[in-house]
Design a protein around this motif. Structure first.
Motif, PDB file in Angstrom:
ATOM      1  N   ASP A   1       0.881  -1.026   0.012  1.00 27.12           N
ATOM      2  CA  ASP A   1      -0.058  -0.157   0.009  1.00 27.12           C
ATOM      3  C   ASP A   1       0.807   1.254  -0.006  1.00 27.12           C
ATOM      4  N   VAL A   2       0.775   1.767  -1.005  1.00 24.77           N
ATOM      5  CA  VAL A   2       1.585   3.236  -1.118  1.00 24.77           C
ATOM      6  C   VAL A   2       0.484   4.149  -1.438  1.00 24.77           C
ATOM      7  N   GLU A   3      -0.622   3.993  -1.142  1.00 23.72           N
ATOM      8  CA  GLU A   3      -1.508   5.298  -1.054  1.00 23.72           C
ATOM      9  C   GLU A   3      -1.756   5.840  -2.598  1.00 23.72           C
ATOM     10  N   GLY A   4      -2.350   4.875  -3.200  1.00 25.64           N
ATOM     11  CA  GLY A   4      -2.591   5.244  -4.929  1.00 25.64           C
ATOM     12  C   GLY A   4      -1.269   5.350  -5.739  1.00 25.64           C
ATOM     13  N   GLY A   5      -0.114   4.916  -5.150  1.00 26.54           N
ATOM     14  CA  GLY A   5       1.024   4.807  -6.046  1.00 26.54           C
ATOM     15  C   GLY A   5       1.226   3.420  -6.185  1.00 26.54           C
ATOM     16  N   ASN A   6       2.263   3.062  -6.846  1.00 29.02           N
ATOM     17  CA  ASN A   6       2.603   1.637  -7.109  1.00 29.02           C
ATOM     18  C   ASN A   6       4.131   0.894  -6.327  1.00 29.02           C
ATOM     19  N   ALA A   7       3.933  -0.039  -5.806  1.00 26.56           N
ATOM     20  CA  ALA A   7       5.079  -0.747  -5.526  1.00 26.56           C
ATOM     21  C   ALA A   7       4.509  -2.328  -5.323  1.00 26.56           C
ATOM     22  N   THR A   8       4.915  -3.061  -6.253  1.00 21.31           N
ATOM     23  CA  THR A   8       4.648  -4.407  -6.182  1.00 21.31           C
ATOM     24  C   THR A   8       6.106  -5.143  -6.200  1.00 21.31           C
ATOM     25  N   LEU A   9       6.298  -5.955  -5.331  1.00 20.77           N
ATOM     26  CA  LEU A   9       7.400  -6.979  -5.051  1.00 20.77           C
ATOM     27  C   LEU A   9       7.094  -8.234  -5.539  1.00 20.77           C
ATOM     28  N   PHE A  10       8.077  -8.706  -6.393  1.00 23.23           N
ATOM     29  CA  PHE A  10       8.003 -10.378  -6.819  1.00 23.23           C
ATOM     30  C   PHE A  10       9.426 -10.919  -5.778  1.00 23.23           C
ATOM     31  N   VAL A  11       9.072 -11.976  -5.379  1.00 19.68           N
ATOM     32  CA  VAL A  11      10.199 -12.701  -4.667  1.00 19.68           C
ATOM     33  C   VAL A  11      10.056 -14.263  -5.328  1.00 19.68           C
ATOM     34  N   SER A  12      11.028 -14.484  -5.965  1.00 10.65           N
ATOM     35  CA  SER A  12      11.135 -16.169  -6.401  1.00 10.65           C
ATOM     36  C   SER A  12      11.330 -17.194  -5.404  1.00 10.65           C
ATOM     37  N   PRO A  13      11.358 -18.313  -5.697  1.00 10.02           N
ATOM     38  CA  PRO A  13      11.368 -19.367  -4.544  1.00 10.02           C
ATOM     39  C   PRO A  13      12.858 -19.472  -3.798  1.00 10.02           C
ATOM     40  N   SER A  14      13.824 -18.947  -4.870  1.00 10.17           N
ATOM     41  CA  SER A  14      15.152 -18.865  -4.430  1.00 10.17           C
ATOM     42  C   SER A  14      15.546 -17.582  -3.979  1.00 10.17           C
ATOM     43  N   GLY A  15      14.576 -16.863  -3.577  1.00  9.47           N
ATOM     44  CA  GLY A  15      15.033 -15.431  -3.224  1.00  9.47           C
ATOM     45  C   GLY A  15      15.311 -14.470  -3.746  1.00  9.47           C
ATOM     46  N   GLY A  16      15.223 -14.666  -5.115  1.00 10.04           N
ATOM     47  CA  GLY A  16      15.409 -13.460  -6.466  1.00 10.04           C
ATOM     48  C   GLY A  16      14.487 -12.463  -6.170  1.00 10.04           C
ATOM     49  N   SER A  17      14.638 -11.307  -6.253  1.00 11.99           N
ATOM     50  CA  SER A  17      13.635 -10.367  -6.089  1.00 11.99           C
ATOM     51  C   SER A  17      13.451  -9.146  -7.343  1.00 11.99           C
ATOM     52  N   LEU A  18      12.334  -8.626  -7.553  1.00 10.24           N
ATOM     53  CA  LEU A  18      12.089  -7.784  -8.580  1.00 10.24           C
ATOM     54  C   LEU A  18      11.228  -6.798  -7.788  1.00 10.24           C
ATOM     55  N   LEU A  19      11.263  -5.461  -7.782  1.00  9.34           N
ATOM     56  CA  LEU A  19      10.416  -4.417  -7.235  1.00  9.34           C
ATOM     57  C   LEU A  19      10.008  -3.650  -8.602  1.00  9.34           C
ATOM     58  N   MET A  20       8.755  -3.652  -8.745  1.00 11.29           N
ATOM     59  CA  MET A  20       8.309  -2.712  -9.666  1.00 11.29           C
ATOM     60  C   MET A  20       7.725  -1.521  -9.024  1.00 11.29           C
ATOM     61  N   ASP A  21       8.374  -0.233  -9.067  1.00  8.80           N
ATOM     62  CA  ASP A  21       8.055   1.212  -8.371  1.00  8.80           C
ATOM     63  C   ASP A  21       8.164   1.107  -6.874  1.00  8.80           C
TER      64      ASP A  21
END
Ligand SMILES: [Zn+2]
Length: 374
Positions: free
Chosen positions: A34-54
């Motif tokens: 929740d970033v109050e009408g903005g965007n922050a979406t975090l993907f975490v893979s099974p092995s702990g790899g990460s991708l954050l969108m915004d």
């Protein structure tokens, strides 16, 4: 023959049980923060790899939003962000980036390149001074449609960037789209249409996040042929605003679930809600907030909504509220700076996924569809 089959099945079942006992569940976890009408979406893979969108909002909201992202990252067991996608140069997407980078190492920055239209002064300043400092000791990539982002354990494909879309269909996609009609005319909002969009798969599970991509670019993605195919989860939805989320797009990619990053008075427009609710194969909409712009009339049951407001009223309006005219005289939207809750997706390689509302613990399992129905 039958006996042989059952022997094999028993051995296989034993292997599954044994492995389930000896290692933790292997899921792709997605945190919609929740970033109050903005965007922050975090993907975490099974092995702990990460991708954050915004990275949420800047200004007075930067510390709040970066703090909420770090909270999600810690819950996922992360100590760094491997890949940071800035979908586009609007303050509700890149605003919290410097604050976040000060709290957690970011190893790779990905964006669509400089905005085509002359940006606002704050954006120009950020791109000239702050951003180069942030990625000076990291990798920096300007994304192009078709690029892969190497997140360990996942397949991540860039499908839109800088106003361009993928030229060839994704594997298994490419059917004609009978819903196309003529291209939509959309109010031009600089940079939204240049958003970096990503298609993420883990085994049979598929998700799509297009930043704030506008309907004219959605159209290019799915018309005259649908280059995306069908997906399990649609993320973001440009906060539920009607310059995106056109029916030819939504009804073609046919998400089973959508998770909308709307604010208390941002997005959740009735037209968008109706497009979602009439989409073939659609099961549930999950929302970051109740939106005054949808009212009770168009929103989902509260159990699917992750956040309220600081001064929560006893009852919420039934009718959608009109958006006040923009400008300095406009009243602020209902504030929500206190405790915040994410919506979490946990996906398994067989296509099963579970969505959980962290506010109330409500959780729903979506079993994989029978092969051949996608
Ligand atoms: Zn936005």
């Amino acid at each position: 023959m039958a006996r042989t089959f059952w022997c094999v099945a028993a051995v296989a079942l034993g292997a599954v049980i044994a492995s389930a006992q000896t290692r933790p569940a292997k899921t792709l976890d997605i945190y919609v923060v929740d970033v109050e009408g903005g965007n922050a979406t975090l993907f975490v893979s099974p092995s702990g790899g990460s991708l954050l969108m915004d990275a949420g909002n800047g200004g007075a909201g930067a510390a709040r939003d970066a703090g909420r992202i770090v909270e999600a990252a810690k819950a996922a067991g992360l100590t760094q962000i491997d890949h940071m996608v800035v979908t586009h140069w609007h303050g509700d997407h890149y605003g919290g980036l410097a604050e976040l980078a000060g709290r957690m190492p970011i190893r790779h920055f990905i964006d669509h390149g400089p905005p085509t239209a002359p940006p606002a002064e704050a954006v120009q300043r950020f791109l000239q001074t702050t951003y180069p400092e942030l990625h000076a000791n990291a990798r920096h990539t300007i994304a192009r449609p078709g690029d892969a982002i190497a997140v360990a354990g996942l397949s991540v494909r860039v499908v839109t960037s800088n106003g361009d879309v993928i030229g060839a269909p994704l594997p298994g996609a490419g059917r004609p789209n009978s819903l196309c009609g003529s291209p939509p005319s959309v109010k031009f909002i600089p940079d939204d249409h240049e958003s970096v969009g990503a298609y993420v798969t883990f085994g049979r599970f598929t998700a799509l996040h297009l930043g704030d991509l506008t309907s004219n670019k959605e159209y290019e993605l799915v018309c005259p042929t649908n280059r995306i195919g069908t997906i399990d989860v649609l993320l973001g939805l440009h906060h539920g605003q009607d310059t995106s989320n056109s029916a030819p797009f939504v009804h073609a990619v046919r998400p089973r679930v959508a998770i909308m990053n709307n604010g208390t008075r941002k997005g959740g427009w009735p037209e968008v809600m109706k497009t979602l609710f009439t989409s073939p194969r659609f099961e549930d909409l999950w929302q970051m907030h109740f939106s005054l712009l949808s009212g009770q009339e168009y929103t989902v049951p509260g159990v699917f909504i992750a956040n309220g407001v600081d001064d929560q009223p006893g009852a919420l309006p039934i009718a959608p509220q009109p958006l006040p005219p923009p400008g300095p005289g406009a009243p602020p939207p209902p504030a929500h700076n206190g405790p915040a809750h994410w919506i979490k997706v946990s996906a398994q390689a067989d296509g099963t996924f579970t969505v959980t509302n962290a506010r109330n613990g409500f959780s729903k399992v979506y079993p994989p569809e029978i092969q051949g129905t996608r």
